[in-house]
Motif scaffolding. Sequence first.
Motif, mmCIF file in Angstrom:
data_model
loop_
_atom_site.group_PDB
_atom_site.id
_atom_site.type_symbol
_atom_site.label_atom_id
_atom_site.label_comp_id
_atom_site.label_asym_id
_atom_site.label_seq_id
_atom_site.Cartn_x
_atom_site.Cartn_y
_atom_site.Cartn_z
ATOM 1 N N SER A 1 -48.836 -4.093 21.618
ATOM 2 C CA SER A 1 -47.776 -4.510 20.580
ATOM 3 C C SER A 1 -47.836 -6.243 20.928
ATOM 4 O O SER A 1 -47.932 -6.595 21.935
ATOM 5 C CB SER A 1 -46.491 -3.794 20.999
ATOM 6 N N GLU B 1 -46.728 4.114 19.428
ATOM 7 C CA GLU B 1 -45.690 3.745 18.456
ATOM 8 C C GLU B 1 -44.323 3.935 19.042
ATOM 9 O O GLU B 1 -43.335 3.307 18.885
ATOM 10 C CB GLU B 1 -45.931 4.242 17.257
ATOM 11 N N ARG C 1 -55.241 1.927 14.669
ATOM 12 C CA ARG C 1 -54.022 0.831 14.206
ATOM 13 C C ARG C 1 -53.689 1.013 12.755
ATOM 14 O O ARG C 1 -52.332 0.776 12.621
ATOM 15 C CB ARG C 1 -54.762 -0.564 14.681
ATOM 16 N N LEU D 1 -50.348 3.153 12.287
ATOM 17 C CA LEU D 1 -49.198 2.564 12.621
ATOM 18 C C LEU D 1 -48.354 2.615 11.341
ATOM 19 O O LEU D 1 -48.788 2.056 10.193
ATOM 20 C CB LEU D 1 -49.242 1.391 13.407
ATOM 21 N N ALA D 2 -47.058 2.542 11.393
ATOM 22 C CA ALA D 2 -46.185 2.225 10.356
ATOM 23 C C ALA D 2 -46.233 0.741 9.820
ATOM 24 O O ALA D 2 -46.154 0.263 9.025
ATOM 25 C CB ALA D 2 -44.527 2.534 10.556
ATOM 26 N N ASP D 3 -46.630 -0.183 10.962
ATOM 27 C CA ASP D 3 -46.824 -1.434 10.770
ATOM 28 C C ASP D 3 -47.922 -2.044 11.541
ATOM 29 O O ASP D 3 -47.772 -2.709 12.745
ATOM 30 C CB ASP D 3 -45.571 -2.288 11.025
ATOM 31 N N PRO D 4 -48.920 -1.899 11.175
ATOM 32 C CA PRO D 4 -50.428 -2.433 11.441
ATOM 33 C C PRO D 4 -50.139 -3.600 12.223
ATOM 34 O O PRO D 4 -50.936 -3.968 13.341
ATOM 35 C CB PRO D 4 -51.504 -2.068 10.570
ATOM 36 N N SER D 5 -49.554 -4.701 11.366
ATOM 37 C CA SER D 5 -49.574 -6.041 11.904
ATOM 38 C C SER D 5 -48.613 -6.466 13.191
ATOM 39 O O SER D 5 -48.791 -7.321 13.743
ATOM 40 C CB SER D 5 -49.091 -7.206 10.776
ATOM 41 N N SER D 6 -48.100 -5.382 13.356
ATOM 42 C CA SER D 6 -47.345 -5.584 14.931
ATOM 43 C C SER D 6 -48.201 -5.171 16.072
ATOM 44 O O SER D 6 -47.611 -5.580 17.112
ATOM 45 C CB SER D 6 -46.026 -4.326 14.840
#
Length: 338
Positions: A131, A186, A204, A207-212
């Motif tokens: 993360s 996650e 990746r 994930l709900a927010d890949p950029s995280s």
Amino acid sequence: MKKIGSVAAAAAVALTFSVQSHSATLDTVKERGYLQCGVSTGLPGFSNPDDKGNWQGLDVDVCRAVAAAALGDASKVKYVPLNAKERFTALQSGEIDMLSRNTTWTLTRDTTLGLNFTGVSYYDGQGFMVSKKLGVSSALELDGATVCIQAGTTTELNLADYFRQNNMTYQPVVFDTSDQTVQGFEAGRCDVLTSDQSQLYALRIKLADPSSAMVLPEVISKEPLGPSVRQGDDQWFNLVKWSLFAAVTAEEMGLTSANVDQMKNSDNPDVKRFTGAEGDFGKALGVNNDWAYQIVKQVGNYGEIFERNVGANTPLGIARGLNALWSKGGLQYAPPMR
């Protein structure tokens, strides 16, 4: 009695495996009318069902290529989803005809599990995903971290070696499937998720927010991934091996799914042999002479397969890198087809 029973049971398993390992898999596949191919339980870009349940990915296309060669129809495949623990038993027992599932070719697997690797469909290496909130930029900053990992994989051993060599400690959090590892990551059950880098990019995007999350730069192992078959059936081993080589050779020759029909009329002797217009390669493999043509026409060459599933214009956006042809700085190389 218990000991005798155990010995008898082991002998029965060994006899069963011996009979199955020497059976003519190609004849079985032809008689059945479809190929039974073991794949992952779901890994975007490699083997994953779409919204309609149709399996897609690089590993899936390897299955399709073998079906095109063996049966003349790339659609004649039954996909058998397998987790890391199940995959080798499924192949050994005859539940599947071949395994095409992000599996690393190692000496131990090649020599002790009764299977043969037929080539490398993807050159990979183990990495780490963290993360961004963790605030680290290197795997060497992970001392004391909790690490999500999939059971029954080479990544467990590589992870232990890497941390020991760098005098670091870690706490493993082990799951049975790759989906469970990303869910654990996650949910905050671990600081780090480790796997082959291709898998990290694939996981990746789940994930709900890949950029995280970010993949750290270190690659700590060689992970040559490829299809495998049971030992003791050279005809089937050859067909699966040369199906992969045919896809690579087609890219070398500039043959694509779009131009192979036109190229069939070429005077180039290499093309004539490849498409089955000359020579008897199909007979040598136990299939129709146009087996390689069917692979390219229905599935595409290796470059098409790579770009369609994991390449720069896909959600994974992976560069060819080591998976480029040998003539373009990569490692993909096929023996001569002559």
